[in-house]
Design an enzyme around this catalytic site. Structure first.
Site, mmCIF file in Angstrom:
data_model
loop_
_atom_site.group_PDB
_atom_site.id
_atom_site.type_symbol
_atom_site.label_atom_id
_atom_site.label_comp_id
_atom_site.label_asym_id
_atom_site.label_seq_id
_atom_site.Cartn_x
_atom_site.Cartn_y
_atom_site.Cartn_z
ATOM 1 N N LYS A 67 -11.780 -7.091 -10.760
ATOM 2 C CA LYS A 67 -10.528 -7.515 -11.372
ATOM 3 C C LYS A 67 -10.252 -6.684 -12.619
ATOM 4 O O LYS A 67 -11.176 -6.530 -13.418
ATOM 5 C CB LYS A 67 -10.663 -8.987 -11.743
ATOM 6 C CG LYS A 67 -9.519 -9.557 -12.536
ATOM 7 C CD LYS A 67 -9.826 -10.970 -12.920
ATOM 8 C CE LYS A 67 -8.690 -11.500 -13.761
ATOM 9 N NZ LYS A 67 -8.983 -12.795 -14.313
ATOM 10 N N GLU A 86 -23.323 -4.761 -12.825
ATOM 11 C CA GLU A 86 -22.833 -6.146 -12.862
ATOM 12 C C GLU A 86 -22.826 -6.773 -11.468
ATOM 13 O O GLU A 86 -23.234 -7.926 -11.289
ATOM 14 C CB GLU A 86 -21.411 -6.185 -13.452
ATOM 15 C CG GLU A 86 -21.360 -6.038 -14.965
ATOM 16 C CD GLU A 86 -21.774 -7.327 -15.704
ATOM 17 O OE1 GLU A 86 -22.197 -8.295 -15.042
ATOM 18 O OE2 GLU A 86 -21.682 -7.353 -16.937
ATOM 19 N N LYS A 117 -11.413 -9.525 -25.900
ATOM 20 C CA LYS A 117 -12.551 -10.014 -25.129
ATOM 21 C C LYS A 117 -13.533 -8.868 -24.852
ATOM 22 O O LYS A 117 -14.311 -8.915 -23.906
ATOM 23 C CB LYS A 117 -12.057 -10.672 -23.838
ATOM 24 C CG LYS A 117 -11.132 -11.873 -24.102
ATOM 25 C CD LYS A 117 -10.829 -12.690 -22.852
ATOM 26 C CE LYS A 117 -9.995 -13.923 -23.203
ATOM 27 N NZ LYS A 117 -9.693 -14.768 -22.018
ATOM 28 N N TYR A 156 -0.430 -13.144 -6.761
ATOM 29 C CA TYR A 156 0.730 -14.029 -6.940
ATOM 30 C C TYR A 156 1.785 -13.769 -5.861
ATOM 31 O O TYR A 156 2.769 -14.487 -5.785
ATOM 32 C CB TYR A 156 1.292 -13.843 -8.356
ATOM 33 C CG TYR A 156 0.235 -14.130 -9.402
ATOM 34 C CD1 TYR A 156 -0.087 -15.435 -9.743
ATOM 35 C CD2 TYR A 156 -0.511 -13.094 -9.980
ATOM 36 C CE1 TYR A 156 -1.099 -15.707 -10.660
ATOM 37 C CE2 TYR A 156 -1.516 -13.347 -10.896
ATOM 38 C CZ TYR A 156 -1.811 -14.658 -11.222
ATOM 39 O OH TYR A 156 -2.825 -14.922 -12.109
ATOM 40 N N LYS A 163 -15.290 -7.654 -14.131
ATOM 41 C CA LYS A 163 -14.017 -8.011 -14.750
ATOM 42 C C LYS A 163 -13.826 -7.179 -16.001
ATOM 43 O O LYS A 163 -14.633 -7.225 -16.929
ATOM 44 C CB LYS A 163 -14.000 -9.495 -15.093
ATOM 45 C CG LYS A 163 -12.712 -9.932 -15.776
ATOM 46 C CD LYS A 163 -12.625 -11.431 -15.918
ATOM 47 C CE LYS A 163 -11.368 -11.826 -16.679
ATOM 48 N NZ LYS A 163 -11.269 -13.277 -16.830
ATOM 49 N N SER A 207 -1.891 -10.719 -13.089
ATOM 50 C CA SER A 207 -0.530 -11.034 -13.526
ATOM 51 C C SER A 207 0.271 -9.800 -13.940
ATOM 52 O O SER A 207 1.451 -9.691 -13.618
ATOM 53 C CB SER A 207 -0.597 -12.039 -14.673
ATOM 54 O OG SER A 207 -1.402 -11.540 -15.728
ATOM 55 N N ARG A 266 -2.031 -14.880 -19.750
ATOM 56 C CA ARG A 266 -2.329 -15.570 -21.014
ATOM 57 C C ARG A 266 -1.113 -16.339 -21.512
ATOM 58 O O ARG A 266 -1.252 -17.385 -22.137
ATOM 59 C CB ARG A 266 -2.864 -14.578 -22.046
ATOM 60 C CG ARG A 266 -4.239 -14.075 -21.629
ATOM 61 C CD ARG A 266 -4.866 -13.109 -22.640
ATOM 62 N NE ARG A 266 -6.075 -12.515 -22.070
ATOM 63 C CZ ARG A 266 -6.763 -11.542 -22.640
ATOM 64 N NH1 ARG A 266 -6.379 -11.052 -23.802
ATOM 65 N NH2 ARG A 266 -7.847 -11.058 -22.050
#
Ligand code: PBG
Length: 337
Positions: A261, A246, A230, A326, A204, A287, A214
């Site tokens: 992602k 990872e 982040k 979505y 990610k 998004s 968010r």
């Protein structure tokens, strides 16, 4: 067909593009409703769905409307939903206390959906960002200058057990703490939930494409005047080899499904991970990817149905077995026949 001025040419790839039936025969990637997972936002007590400004056609749903939406998706052949709660800001605190409330919104939502549509796979997010007043995915260090890894992991493991108790099929840690997949696996097994799987947000990135999400869960401005960064836990978008590190760690810790992602800007990563692991691979068309296609379509600059299809086809072609998007309902509706 016959072309009088033709020259000698052995290989003419256009031969197989000449008719629709030939093109169908050599088509390598095909989208189907079962490829998609629908992310859904749930809120408490709002009488009507609230549209998310930066995500046209995406709504925050109360539990009753969420159940209706899940029924409709299942009917269309969408196999799974991923639930994200939007909490009232008054319920958020530094520690994300509500994440461990056994009656918190998302757990009530899971129970309602599993009761009404038991065959639909329900996935819940394991991360603290909907619950913390600062909007981070974990709790802060004493100096409040970073997210505390191990203390966060302990909370996430408890959160996953509560979600399993509520009836989810898969828990999906999206927090990017080190060691959380192993800790969650251990906690689930110790509580007897050996059949609940882990869809790990393994790769990610610290992406600007999460902006509209968010807004949707209200974590954007939670960090006060500072922009929420982040960067100390999500991956640097510049890194490709690290993605393999990872992914391998999460496979080793017991992840059942690996995720990359965002998706569209990271197709090379999807392919790398696909080639490096035998586990099923998910990709999350986030998004911002959704928002940019809608925005361009609104301006009349892009054709939405065609770019939507092409964006998802590219993600599957890159190697994703399943796609969180979505557009899930739109696509499943279109693909009915
Ligand atoms: C946070 C989380 C994020 C998304 C899913 N879970 C955003 C973030 O890391 O801030 C993003 C999804 C999207 O943009 O569609 N745990």
């Amino acid at each position: 067909m016959a072309d009088s001025s033709s020259f000698e040419l052995t290989h003419r790839p256009r031969r197989l593009r000449r008719t629709a039936s030939l093109r169908a025969m050599v088509e390598e990637t095909v989208l189907r409703p079962a490829d998609f997972i629908a992310p859904l936002f749930v809120v408490d007590g709002k009488p009507a769905p609230e549209e998310i400004g930066s995500m046209p056609g995406v709504f925050r749903l109360n539990i009753a409307d969420l159940v209706k939406e899940c029924r409709a998706l299942a009917k269309l052949g969408v196999p799974a939903v991923a639930l994200f709660p939007k909490l009232d800001p008054s319920l958020k605190d530094d520690e994300g206390t509500q994440a461990l409330n056994p009656d918190t919104l998302v757990l009530r939502a899971v129970r309602a959906v599993k009761k009404a549509v038991p065959g639909l796979t329900v996935i819940t997010d394991v991360a603290l960002d909907p619950y913390t007043s600062h909007g981070h995915d974990g709790v802060l260090t004493a100096a409040r200058d970073d997210v505390a890894n191990d203390r966060t992991v302990a909370i996430l493991a408890k959160m996953a057990v509560l979600q399993a108790q509520a009836g989810v099929d898969l828990v999906a840690p999206s927090d990017m703490m080190d060691g959380r997949v192993g800790a969650i696996r251990k906690a689930l097994d110790a509580a007897g939930y050996t059949g609940v799987g882990i869809m790990a947000y393994s790769v990610k990135f610290n992406s600007a494409y999460y902006g509209p999400f968010r807004d949707a869960v209200g974590s954007a401005k939670a960090a006060g005047t500072n922009l929420l960064s982040k960067a100390t836990y999500q991956m640097n978008p510049a890194n490709r080899r690290e993605a393999l590190v990872e992914a391998a760690l999460d496979v080793g810790e017991g992840a059942d499904i690996i995720m990359v992602k965002p998706a569209g800007a990271y197709l090379d990563i999807i392919r790398e991970v696909r080639n490096a692991t035998k586990k099923p691979l998910a990709a999350y068309q986030v998004s911002g990817e959704y928002a940019q296609l809608h925005a361009a379509a609104r301006l009349g600059w892009l054709d939405l149905p065609r770019t939507r299809h092409e964006s998802l086809l590219a993600i599957k072609r890159a190697g994703a077995d399943m796609i969180l998007t979505y557009f899930a309902k739109d696509m499943a509706t279109l693909l009915q026949r």
